[in-house]
Design a protein around this motif. Structure first.
Motif, PDB file in Angstrom:
ATOM      1  N   MET A 153       0.809  -1.209   0.000  1.00 50.40           N
ATOM      2  CA  MET A 153       0.000   0.000   0.000  1.00 50.40           C
ATOM      3  C   MET A 153       0.848   1.267   0.000  1.00 50.40           C
ATOM      4  O   MET A 153       0.312   2.346  -0.123  1.00 50.40           O
ATOM      5  N   ILE A 154       2.150   1.094   0.138  1.00 47.37           N
ATOM      6  CA  ILE A 154       3.056   2.246   0.065  1.00 47.37           C
ATOM      7  C   ILE A 154       3.116   2.730  -1.386  1.00 47.37           C
ATOM      8  O   ILE A 154       3.152   1.940  -2.323  1.00 47.37           O
ATOM      9  N   VAL A 155       3.147   4.036  -1.563  1.00 42.91           N
ATOM     10  CA  VAL A 155       3.325   4.657  -2.869  1.00 42.91           C
ATOM     11  C   VAL A 155       4.741   5.208  -2.910  1.00 42.91           C
ATOM     12  O   VAL A 155       5.194   5.843  -1.950  1.00 42.91           O
ATOM     13  N   GLU A 156       5.453   4.957  -4.009  1.00 40.15           N
ATOM     14  CA  GLU A 156       6.791   5.522  -4.158  1.00 40.15           C
ATOM     15  C   GLU A 156       6.683   6.891  -4.830  1.00 40.15           C
ATOM     16  O   GLU A 156       6.098   7.026  -5.900  1.00 40.15           O
ATOM     17  N   GLN A 157       7.245   7.879  -4.165  1.00 39.74           N
ATOM     18  CA  GLN A 157       7.264   9.244  -4.657  1.00 39.74           C
ATOM     19  C   GLN A 157       8.704   9.579  -5.030  1.00 39.74           C
ATOM     20  O   GLN A 157       9.639   9.177  -4.346  1.00 39.74           O
TER      21      GLN A 157
ATOM     22  N   ALA B 295       8.681   7.064   0.608  1.00 38.52           N
ATOM     23  CA  ALA B 295       7.443   6.305   0.816  1.00 38.52           C
ATOM     24  C   ALA B 295       6.354   7.262   1.282  1.00 38.52           C
ATOM     25  O   ALA B 295       6.509   7.968   2.275  1.00 38.52           O
ATOM     26  N   VAL B 296       5.266   7.291   0.522  1.00 38.88           N
ATOM     27  CA  VAL B 296       4.098   8.084   0.899  1.00 38.88           C
ATOM     28  C   VAL B 296       2.872   7.174   0.866  1.00 38.88           C
ATOM     29  O   VAL B 296       2.945   6.031   0.419  1.00 38.88           O
ATOM     30  N   VAL B 297       1.751   7.705   1.325  1.00 41.13           N
ATOM     31  CA  VAL B 297       0.517   6.931   1.407  1.00 41.13           C
ATOM     32  C   VAL B 297      -0.602   7.750   0.771  1.00 41.13           C
ATOM     33  O   VAL B 297      -0.757   8.931   1.073  1.00 41.13           O
ATOM     34  N   ALA B 298      -1.360   7.112  -0.115  1.00 45.98           N
ATOM     35  CA  ALA B 298      -2.512   7.758  -0.753  1.00 45.98           C
ATOM     36  C   ALA B 298      -3.780   7.290  -0.052  1.00 45.98           C
ATOM     37  O   ALA B 298      -4.003   6.089   0.103  1.00 45.98           O
ATOM     38  N   VAL B 299      -4.581   8.241   0.373  1.00 44.53           N
ATOM     39  CA  VAL B 299      -5.777   7.921   1.143  1.00 44.53           C
ATOM     40  C   VAL B 299      -6.981   8.628   0.525  1.00 44.53           C
ATOM     41  O   VAL B 299      -6.900   9.817   0.200  1.00 44.53           O
ATOM     42  N   GLU B 300      -8.064   7.889   0.378  1.00 44.85           N
ATOM     43  CA  GLU B 300      -9.310   8.517  -0.043  1.00 44.85           C
ATOM     44  C   GLU B 300      -9.861   9.314   1.134  1.00 44.85           C
ATOM     45  O   GLU B 300      -9.942   8.811   2.252  1.00 44.85           O
ATOM     46  N   VAL B 301     -10.201  10.555   0.839  1.00 42.27           N
ATOM     47  CA  VAL B 301     -10.717  11.461   1.856  1.00 42.27           C
ATOM     48  C   VAL B 301     -12.135  11.858   1.450  1.00 42.27           C
ATOM     49  O   VAL B 301     -12.350  12.258   0.300  1.00 42.27           O
ATOM     50  N   PRO B 302     -13.101  11.726   2.348  1.00 41.07           N
ATOM     51  CA  PRO B 302     -14.454  12.144   2.001  1.00 41.07           C
ATOM     52  C   PRO B 302     -14.469  13.584   1.484  1.00 41.07           C
ATOM     53  O   PRO B 302     -13.916  14.487   2.119  1.00 41.07           O
ATOM     54  N   ASP B 303     -15.053  13.793   0.307  1.00 42.56           N
ATOM     55  CA  ASP B 303     -15.092  15.112  -0.321  1.00 42.56           C
ATOM     56  C   ASP B 303     -16.297  15.891   0.211  1.00 42.56           C
ATOM     57  O   ASP B 303     -17.316  16.054  -0.459  1.00 42.56           O
ATOM     58  N   GLN B 304     -16.125  16.318   1.464  1.00 45.96           N
ATOM     59  CA  GLN B 304     -17.175  17.055   2.165  1.00 45.96           C
ATOM     60  C   GLN B 304     -16.520  17.829   3.301  1.00 45.96           C
ATOM     61  O   GLN B 304     -15.393  17.511   3.693  1.00 45.96           O
ATOM     62  N   PRO B 305     -17.203  18.827   3.825  1.00 43.55           N
ATOM     63  CA  PRO B 305     -16.635  19.553   4.960  1.00 43.55           C
ATOM     64  C   PRO B 305     -16.296  18.589   6.102  1.00 43.55           C
ATOM     65  O   PRO B 305     -17.107  17.737   6.468  1.00 43.55           O
ATOM     66  N   GLY B 306     -15.093  18.680   6.627  1.00 49.77           N
ATOM     67  CA  GLY B 306     -14.652  17.810   7.717  1.00 49.77           C
ATOM     68  C   GLY B 306     -14.037  16.502   7.250  1.00 49.77           C
ATOM     69  O   GLY B 306     -13.581  15.709   8.075  1.00 49.77           O
ATOM     70  N   GLY B 307     -14.010  16.259   5.944  1.00 53.47           N
ATOM     71  CA  GLY B 307     -13.461  15.005   5.426  1.00 53.47           C
ATOM     72  C   GLY B 307     -12.009  14.795   5.825  1.00 53.47           C
ATOM     73  O   GLY B 307     -11.650  13.725   6.338  1.00 53.47           O
TER      74      GLY B 307
ATOM     75  N   HIS C  60      -9.633   1.827  10.778  1.00 47.08           N
ATOM     76  CA  HIS C  60     -10.735   2.781  10.916  1.00 47.08           C
ATOM     77  C   HIS C  60     -11.544   2.907   9.622  1.00 47.08           C
ATOM     78  O   HIS C  60     -12.277   3.873   9.426  1.00 47.08           O
ATOM     79  N   LYS C  61     -11.375   1.926   8.733  1.00 45.82           N
ATOM     80  CA  LYS C  61     -12.191   1.803   7.517  1.00 45.82           C
ATOM     81  C   LYS C  61     -11.946   2.893   6.477  1.00 45.82           C
ATOM     82  O   LYS C  61     -12.811   3.166   5.633  1.00 45.82           O
ATOM     83  N   PHE C  62     -10.761   3.528   6.502  1.00 44.85           N
ATOM     84  CA  PHE C  62     -10.398   4.448   5.440  1.00 44.85           C
ATOM     85  C   PHE C  62      -9.802   3.642   4.290  1.00 44.85           C
ATOM     86  O   PHE C  62      -9.212   2.579   4.501  1.00 44.85           O
ATOM     87  N   THR C  63      -9.964   4.128   3.078  1.00 45.30           N
ATOM     88  CA  THR C  63      -9.427   3.447   1.903  1.00 45.30           C
ATOM     89  C   THR C  63      -8.037   3.982   1.596  1.00 45.30           C
ATOM     90  O   THR C  63      -7.872   5.169   1.333  1.00 45.30           O
ATOM     91  N   VAL C  64      -7.061   3.080   1.642  1.00 42.12           N
ATOM     92  CA  VAL C  64      -5.684   3.408   1.278  1.00 42.12           C
ATOM     93  C   VAL C  64      -5.500   2.913  -0.156  1.00 42.12           C
ATOM     94  O   VAL C  64      -5.734   1.748  -0.457  1.00 42.12           O
ATOM     95  N   VAL C  65      -5.090   3.816  -1.040  1.00 42.60           N
ATOM     96  CA  VAL C  65      -4.991   3.497  -2.456  1.00 42.60           C
ATOM     97  C   VAL C  65      -3.599   2.960  -2.758  1.00 42.60           C
ATOM     98  O   VAL C  65      -2.602   3.628  -2.481  1.00 42.60           O
ATOM     99  N   PRO C  66      -3.510   1.769  -3.340  1.00 47.02           N
ATOM    100  CA  PRO C  66      -2.187   1.178  -3.654  1.00 47.02           C
ATOM    101  C   PRO C  66      -1.458   1.981  -4.735  1.00 47.02           C
ATOM    102  O   PRO C  66      -2.088   2.562  -5.631  1.00 47.02           O
ATOM    103  N   GLY C  67      -0.142   1.997  -4.648  1.00 49.43           N
ATOM    104  CA  GLY C  67       0.674   2.707  -5.611  1.00 49.43           C
ATOM    105  C   GLY C  67       0.385   2.299  -7.044  1.00 49.43           C
ATOM    106  O   GLY C  67       0.248   3.149  -7.931  1.00 49.43           O
ATOM    107  N   LYS C  68       0.263   0.998  -7.283  1.00 53.72           N
ATOM    108  CA  LYS C  68       0.017   0.499  -8.648  1.00 53.72           C
ATOM    109  C   LYS C  68      -1.209   1.158  -9.250  1.00 53.72           C
ATOM    110  O   LYS C  68      -1.234   1.523 -10.426  1.00 53.72           O
ATOM    111  N   GLN C  69      -2.240   1.358  -8.458  1.00 58.27           N
ATOM    112  CA  GLN C  69      -3.469   1.983  -8.947  1.00 58.27           C
ATOM    113  C   GLN C  69      -3.205   3.437  -9.339  1.00 58.27           C
ATOM    114  O   GLN C  69      -3.705   3.909 -10.354  1.00 58.27           O
TER     115      GLN C  69
END
Length: 143
Positions: free
Chosen positions: A1-5, A70-82, A130-139
């Motif tokens: 799940m690590i993304v290479e930057q 090494a960085v991490v890509a995370v989906e963040v709710p696109d709403q106030p407080g996300g 905590h049920k957050f979506t971590v986006v894999p580097g390959k994606q």
């Protein structure tokens, strides 16, 4: 799940960024997202690209000082407080965010944020718990 930057150190003078982007263009490297931070004397260009190893090699061959991070890509709710929902969880677990920047694509109803953590493996474990979506580097590389 690590993304290479890729991080590229650039002199803070006209033409430095153009030279780096020309090298990428000439080698058919696609930038997925980027961030640049600057000081008086130099800048740090941070890139997520479609081919990390090739990018690392061609930039070094062109004379740039380059490193992988090494960085991490995370989906963040696109709403106030996300973003705060993620920051709250990380703060409670004592995870430090060194920096972050937005990814240009959106994933469904969520934005994607690139995070640099002091402990990326632990951050991923906590985010997934905590049920957050971590986006894999390959994606990310293939977008």
């Amino acid at each position: 799940m690590i993304v290479e930057q890729i991080s590229v150190f650039l002199e803070n003078k006209p033409g430095s960024l153009e030279h780096a982007t020309r090298v990428l263009k000439e080698n058919n490297i696609n930038i997925r997202t980027l961030s640049i931070a600057e000081t008086v004397d130099f800048g740090i260009l941070r890139l997520i690209v479609n081919d990390v190893d090739k990018t690392n090699n061609v930039l070094k061959e062109a004379g740039f000082r380059v490193s992988k991070t090494a960085v991490v890509a995370v989906e963040v709710p696109d709403q106030p407080g996300g973003l705060h929902s993620i920051m709250d969880v990380l703060n409670k677990e004592n995870i430090n965010v060194e920096y972050l920047y937005a990814f240009v694509e959106k994933s469904g109803q969520n934005a994607v944020i690139i995070f640099r953590f002091d402990n990326p493996e632990k951050a991923i474990e906590i985010l997934l718990a905590h049920k957050f979506t971590v986006v894999p580097g390959k994606q990310l590389y293939e977008l």
